[in-house]
Design a protein around this motif. Structure first.
Motif, mmCIF file in Angstrom:
data_model
loop_
_atom_site.group_PDB
_atom_site.id
_atom_site.type_symbol
_atom_site.label_atom_id
_atom_site.label_comp_id
_atom_site.label_asym_id
_atom_site.label_seq_id
_atom_site.Cartn_x
_atom_site.Cartn_y
_atom_site.Cartn_z
ATOM 1 N N GLY A 1 -15.495 -26.848 40.264
ATOM 2 C CA GLY A 1 -16.010 -26.383 38.976
ATOM 3 C C GLY A 1 -15.283 -27.004 37.799
ATOM 4 O O GLY A 1 -15.859 -27.180 36.714
ATOM 5 N N TYR B 1 -14.452 -30.029 37.558
ATOM 6 C CA TYR B 1 -14.924 -31.405 37.368
ATOM 7 C C TYR B 1 -16.343 -31.455 36.784
ATOM 8 O O TYR B 1 -16.911 -32.525 36.662
ATOM 9 C CB TYR B 1 -14.890 -32.158 38.698
ATOM 10 N N TYR B 2 -16.877 -30.299 36.437
ATOM 11 C CA TYR B 2 -18.209 -30.229 35.823
ATOM 12 C C TYR B 2 -18.021 -29.741 34.390
ATOM 13 O O TYR B 2 -17.846 -28.545 34.158
ATOM 14 C CB TYR B 2 -19.084 -29.257 36.616
ATOM 15 N N TYR C 1 -19.015 -26.193 32.761
ATOM 16 C CA TYR C 1 -19.358 -25.236 33.819
ATOM 17 C C TYR C 1 -18.446 -24.019 33.742
ATOM 18 O O TYR C 1 -17.235 -24.135 33.576
ATOM 19 C CB TYR C 1 -19.216 -25.893 35.194
ATOM 20 N N ASN D 1 -22.058 -19.299 35.322
ATOM 21 C CA ASN D 1 -22.979 -20.184 36.046
ATOM 22 C C ASN D 1 -22.971 -19.904 37.540
ATOM 23 O O ASN D 1 -21.937 -19.561 38.119
ATOM 24 C CB ASN D 1 -22.615 -21.646 35.802
ATOM 25 N N SER E 1 -25.984 -24.024 40.840
ATOM 26 C CA SER E 1 -26.037 -25.012 39.753
ATOM 27 C C SER E 1 -24.904 -26.025 39.872
ATOM 28 O O SER E 1 -25.014 -27.150 39.391
ATOM 29 C CB SER E 1 -25.972 -24.313 38.392
ATOM 30 N N LEU E 2 -23.826 -25.633 40.545
ATOM 31 C CA LEU E 2 -22.712 -26.560 40.756
ATOM 32 C C LEU E 2 -23.082 -27.647 41.763
ATOM 33 O O LEU E 2 -22.514 -28.738 41.746
ATOM 34 C CB LEU E 2 -21.479 -25.792 41.240
ATOM 35 N N SER F 1 -28.486 -31.523 41.453
ATOM 36 C CA SER F 1 -28.389 -32.990 41.334
ATOM 37 C C SER F 1 -27.718 -33.450 40.043
ATOM 38 O O SER F 1 -27.092 -34.514 40.012
ATOM 39 C CB SER F 1 -29.779 -33.613 41.447
ATOM 40 N N SER G 1 -25.199 -32.155 38.653
ATOM 41 C CA SER G 1 -23.768 -31.893 38.727
ATOM 42 C C SER G 1 -23.012 -33.121 39.234
ATOM 43 O O SER G 1 -23.448 -33.766 40.191
ATOM 44 C CB SER G 1 -23.496 -30.706 39.661
ATOM 45 N N SER H 1 -22.149 -32.692 42.948
ATOM 46 C CA SER H 1 -23.286 -32.241 43.741
ATOM 47 C C SER H 1 -23.171 -32.621 45.219
ATOM 48 O O SER H 1 -23.274 -31.769 46.102
ATOM 49 C CB SER H 1 -24.589 -32.810 43.167
ATOM 50 N N LYS I 1 -31.251 -28.755 47.225
ATOM 51 C CA LYS I 1 -30.583 -28.496 45.945
ATOM 52 C C LYS I 1 -31.463 -27.658 45.014
ATOM 53 O O LYS I 1 -32.691 -27.770 45.025
ATOM 54 C CB LYS I 1 -30.225 -29.820 45.273
ATOM 55 N N ASP J 1 -32.701 -27.755 42.093
ATOM 56 C CA ASP J 1 -33.022 -28.646 40.968
ATOM 57 C C ASP J 1 -34.188 -28.124 40.133
ATOM 58 O O ASP J 1 -35.157 -27.569 40.683
ATOM 59 C CB ASP J 1 -33.361 -30.043 41.485
#
Length: 224
Positions: free
Chosen positions: A31, A33-34, A37, A42, A46-47, A50, A52, A55, A109, A111
């Protein structure tokens, strides 16, 4: 029960303990690295979407996690070596969780394209839902396996886990307010993680019980 089988059951229990702890750690580490986020606001799905940056890493981990739970589920049935339909049901509930929240969520995913849910998103939601239902039901069958007479503390613990699971998943899924910024909806990530923590603590407890039982059996066999 043969020594080799006892060892595999203990290994499965240890794998389950490590996997539960590792999943929580990996979710929080990835988390970071997003950008933007929030662990509290969240969802975990969602982490792994695609868009992200983590992902593929998280999706791969969830697939691995799913196989670990399936491995544990199969050996769970062997750990309780007696003909009990509740043991079989509990075993399949663990396997279903691994298939749904693990492998299924990793392969499909969540998405959204042009504001609409993709087919992958719908499948992700369905298989994840199957896994969540399996996790919710597990304590109800476990309390029949580890009977009230044998372990009243575990029986009470199972009811607490079931109740907390129902409350947290309700907070996560039901929209109490139509306001977009309502506290219930704003902290969906928190409710989801509390549900996961509640279930993982329960799985770890089961794994410890199984591991200790197999150690006692191994010790008893060695004395013969």
């Amino acid at each position: 029960m043969k020594t080799k089988m006892l060892n595999w059951i203990k290994i499965a229990a240890l794998f389950c303990i490590v996997a539960c702890i590792a999943d929580f750690i990996i979710l929080f580490v990835l988390g970071n690295y997003y950008p933007g986020y929030s662990q509290l606001k969240n969802t975990m799905s969602s982490l792994a979407a695609s868009v992200s940056p983590v992902s593929n890493v998280l999706s791969l981990w969830w697939v691995v996690l799913g196989f670990v739970f399936i491995f544990f589920g199969f050996h769970f049935k062997k750990a309780f070596d007696h003909p009990n339909k509740n043991v079989k049901i509990a075993s399949w509930l663990i396997i279903l969780y691994g298939l749904g929240e693990g492998i299924g969520s990793g392969l499909f995913k969540a998405d959204i394209t042009a504001g609409k849910m993709t087919n992958s998103f719908l499948i992700h939601d369905f298989v994840g839902g199957v896994g969540i239902v399996a996790a919710l039901l597990l304590p109800l069958f476990m309390r029949k396996i580890v009977s009230l007479k044998n372990n009243s503390l575990f029986n009470s613990f199972s009811w607490i886990v079931f109740t907390v699971g129902c409350i947290t998943i309700m907070l996560f899924t039901i929209r109490f307010s139509s306001e977009e910024n309502s506290l219930i909806r704003l902290y969906r990530g928190l409710w989801q993680r509390l549900f996961l923590l509640n279930f993982y603590v329960y799985l770890i407890t089961i794994s410890v019980i199984i591991y200790n039982n197999q150690r006692r059996v191994s010790f008893h066999n060695a004395k013969k």
